[in-house]
Design a protein around this motif. Structure first.
Motif, PDB file in Angstrom:
ATOM      1  N   GLY A   1       0.800  -1.214   0.000  1.00  0.00           N
ATOM      2  CA  GLY A   1       0.000   0.000   0.000  1.00  0.00           C
ATOM      3  C   GLY A   1       0.832   1.262   0.000  1.00  0.00           C
ATOM      4  O   GLY A   1       1.921   1.329  -0.582  1.00  0.00           O
ATOM      5  N   ASP A   2       0.327   2.298   0.697  1.00  0.00           N
ATOM      6  CA  ASP A   2       1.006   3.589   0.735  1.00  0.00           C
ATOM      7  C   ASP A   2       2.384   3.491   1.376  1.00  0.00           C
ATOM      8  O   ASP A   2       3.318   4.188   0.966  1.00  0.00           O
ATOM      9  N   PHE A   3       2.511   2.655   2.398  1.00  0.00           N
ATOM     10  CA  PHE A   3       3.811   2.480   3.054  1.00  0.00           C
ATOM     11  C   PHE A   3       4.830   1.924   2.058  1.00  0.00           C
ATOM     12  O   PHE A   3       5.967   2.394   1.965  1.00  0.00           O
ATOM     13  N   GLY A   4       4.406   0.925   1.300  1.00  0.00           N
ATOM     14  CA  GLY A   4       5.294   0.350   0.298  1.00  0.00           C
ATOM     15  C   GLY A   4       5.626   1.331  -0.798  1.00  0.00           C
ATOM     16  O   GLY A   4       6.744   1.334  -1.328  1.00  0.00           O
ATOM     17  N   ASP A   5       4.661   2.185  -1.153  1.00  0.00           N
ATOM     18  CA  ASP A   5       4.916   3.216  -2.151  1.00  0.00           C
ATOM     19  C   ASP A   5       6.049   4.127  -1.699  1.00  0.00           C
ATOM     20  O   ASP A   5       6.916   4.520  -2.493  1.00  0.00           O
ATOM     21  N   GLY A   6       6.047   4.478  -0.409  1.00  0.00           N
ATOM     22  CA  GLY A   6       7.119   5.316   0.126  1.00  0.00           C
ATOM     23  C   GLY A   6       8.468   4.621   0.084  1.00  0.00           C
ATOM     24  O   GLY A   6       9.498   5.241  -0.224  1.00  0.00           O
ATOM     25  N   ILE A   7       8.490   3.327   0.382  1.00  0.00           N
ATOM     26  CA  ILE A   7       9.738   2.560   0.329  1.00  0.00           C
ATOM     27  C   ILE A   7      10.269   2.512  -1.099  1.00  0.00           C
ATOM     28  O   ILE A   7      11.473   2.686  -1.344  1.00  0.00           O
ATOM     29  N   VAL A   8       9.377   2.280  -2.048  1.00  0.00           N
ATOM     30  CA  VAL A   8       9.782   2.227  -3.458  1.00  0.00           C
ATOM     31  C   VAL A   8      10.365   3.567  -3.888  1.00  0.00           C
ATOM     32  O   VAL A   8      11.403   3.624  -4.564  1.00  0.00           O
ATOM     33  N   GLU A   9       9.706   4.663  -3.500  1.00  0.00           N
ATOM     34  CA  GLU A   9      10.210   5.988  -3.857  1.00  0.00           C
ATOM     35  C   GLU A   9      11.589   6.230  -3.255  1.00  0.00           C
ATOM     36  O   GLU A   9      12.496   6.738  -3.922  1.00  0.00           O
ATOM     37  N   LEU A  10      11.760   5.873  -1.987  1.00  0.00           N
ATOM     38  CA  LEU A  10      13.051   6.060  -1.324  1.00  0.00           C
ATOM     39  C   LEU A  10      14.126   5.222  -2.002  1.00  0.00           C
ATOM     40  O   LEU A  10      15.253   5.695  -2.244  1.00  0.00           O
ATOM     41  N   ALA A  11      13.799   3.972  -2.327  1.00  0.00           N
ATOM     42  CA  ALA A  11      14.763   3.096  -2.996  1.00  0.00           C
ATOM     43  C   ALA A  11      15.128   3.639  -4.366  1.00  0.00           C
ATOM     44  O   ALA A  11      16.302   3.600  -4.778  1.00  0.00           O
ATOM     45  N   ALA A  12      14.142   4.156  -5.100  1.00  0.00           N
ATOM     46  CA  ALA A  12      14.417   4.698  -6.430  1.00  0.00           C
ATOM     47  C   ALA A  12      15.320   5.921  -6.351  1.00  0.00           C
ATOM     48  O   ALA A  12      16.262   6.071  -7.143  1.00  0.00           O
ATOM     49  N   CYS A  13      15.036   6.811  -5.398  1.00  0.00           N
ATOM     50  CA  CYS A  13      15.875   8.003  -5.229  1.00  0.00           C
ATOM     51  C   CYS A  13      17.310   7.617  -4.898  1.00  0.00           C
ATOM     52  O   CYS A  13      18.267   8.155  -5.471  1.00  0.00           O
TER      53      CYS A  13
END
Length: 454
Positions: free
Chosen positions: A141-153
């Motif tokens: 969900g939203d928590f995972g979306d944040g992790i993905v964004e952080l990993a991508a950055c």
């Protein structure tokens, strides 16, 4: 701390950051690369795994769209149709999105030539559906979306710092820099493969990350707000100023809208409006509401040709929203239709977008391997494979170089000034806010830890 730093100190600092960031985000980047590679070939994979649902005998005269909807509802009594994807070719089925009375949403496939239901599946239970959701949120969900964004950055930062570490610095520009030397052994072998592969894939990896970040919740929202604010994003002429509605196109379409329009507020239908002489009868139980066939006729009159995605009204004030989402976004178009009068309440085309929004839409289609066909898929597969290899060779290098029974991280240096660190953190916060904030937290924790251990 001193007010200056030597090139050697900077190199050690960059290496230390590259090392720790690599170990932490490597598993996430690996998942993103594998799921992204699967989704690059989503049509090909689905055509193999679900051929009986997707491929039909070529159709020259399809049945009315309303009949397709009725077939899906009859097959799943009590279900509510939320969206219809018209066939993308003469030999393709129509896809009807049904929310059943109980259970998870279904995608029902209907033969447009006969109106017969071919079957259905739950999207997230398919290989492509799982890869799609895992790629965007790790199924969290939203928590995972944040992790993905952080990993991508951090993946972008890893690429930049990797380029800095790769720079030959007096060594020859060929062996070990532009191609790996086969006579190397042990850690040196893995290091050369890691660095050489990284340099050849670097630009594609950075492109892949930058064109994927607009879909991230935090970074994408900032980009959308910024481009809208300066007039280079969603067209101001199409905004519904002062409307009390809080529903967006993303809400109305089940998160299937083009990036530029996701947060755009949709208009309301007028329950007191008449049909204004469209000359078509309603095929729904509510006498005053237009049916799917009515809307299909209106869309045809407006020049909206199949394939398109038609989202049905969610409530009494909702609208029919149809949009084309082609592989080449220059022909994107979105129409809002009043569910009672059939009046066109909104007509937004690609040429209405600001230049930044156009660039994002173009980048998204290239990112997904759509824009220039199979060659596009192959080009985007290269960085996916590169990330998989890099995330494997990096930990192998660390494991082989670390002293026995020790962690083996690069030693910290205290020569970077507080001013330099602050500039780096602030710079990161401007470009990648989540990455900058995470670096600040790590630096503070590292500094506190070293003082406690001193």
């Amino acid at each position: 701390m001193t007010s200056f730093f030597s090139p050697a100190d900077l190199y050690r600092t960059v290496w230390r950051w590259h090392f720790y960031a690599g170990l932490v985000v490597a598993p996430f980047l690996f998942v993103l690369a594998v799921t992204g590679a699967i989704y690059l070939f989503n049509d090909e994979i689905n055509d193999v795994l679900h051929r009986d649902l997707r491929i039909v005998a070529p159709v020259s005269h399809p049945v009315p769209l309303g009949q397709i909807v009725e077939a899906a509802v009859d097959a799943y009594p009590g279900g509510k149709v939320t969206r219809i994807d018209t066939p993308r070719g003469a030999d393709r089925s129509a896809e009807v999105f049904v929310t059943p009375a109980s259970g998870e949403p279904l995608r029902v496939f209907v033969d447009p030539g006969t109106g017969q239901v071919l079957g259905s599946y739950i999207y997230t239970h398919t290989l492509v559906g799982f890869a799609d959701v895992a790629h965007g949120s790790l199924m969290l969900g939203d928590f995972g979306d944040g992790i993905v964004e952080l990993a991508a950055c951090w993946g972008f930062i890893l690429t930049v710092t990797g380029l800095y570490l790769w720079w030959p610095r007096g060594r020859r520009w060929f062996g070990g820099a532009l191609y790996p030397r086969w006579n190397r052994q042990g850690r040196s072998f893995w290091k050369e493969w890691h660095s050489v592969l990284g340099i050849w894939c670097a630009l594609l990896i950075m492109f892949l990350i930058l064109t994927g970040l607009p879909w991230a919740s935090f970074w994408g929202d900032l980009l959308r707000r910024g481009t809208d604010l300066v007039g280079i994003g969603y067209p101001a002429s199409h905004r519904l100023h002062g409307t009390p509605s809080t529903s967006t196109i993303k809400d109305a379409t089940g998160q299937a809208a083009p990036w530029t329009l996701e947060k755009a507020v949709i208009p309301h239908s007028d329950p007191h409006a008449g049909h204004h002489g469209h000359g078509v009868a309603s095929d729904q139980s509510t006498a005053d509401a237009l049916g799917v066939n009515d809307v299909a006729v209106i869309l045809e009159q407006q020049g909206m040709k199949s394939p398109y995605r038609l989202s049905l009204p969610r409530d009494a004030r909702g609208v029919f929203t149809a949009f084309s989402y082609p592989d080449q976004p220059e022909t994107q178009r979105t129409l809002h239709i009043d569910q009672y009068s059939g009046r066109v309440l909104g007509d937004i085309r690609f040429q209405d977008y600001g230049w930044a929004a156009k660039a994002v839409e173009l980048g998204v289609q290239i990112h997904m391997g759509n824009y220039f066909g199979q060659l596009n898929q192959i080009v985007m597969l290269i960085p996916c494979i590169g990330i998989v290899v890099l995330t494997a060779t990096g930990p192998i290098m660390w494991w082989r170089r670390r002293p026995k029974a020790q962690f083996g991280a690069p030693q910290p240096t205290s020569s970077l000034s507080a001013r330099t660190l602050t500039m780096i953190v602030v710079g990161l916060c401007v470009v990648f806010p989540l990455a900058g904030a995470s670096l600040a937290i790590v630096l503070i924790a590292d500094n506190v830890g070293r003082h406690l251990l001193a």
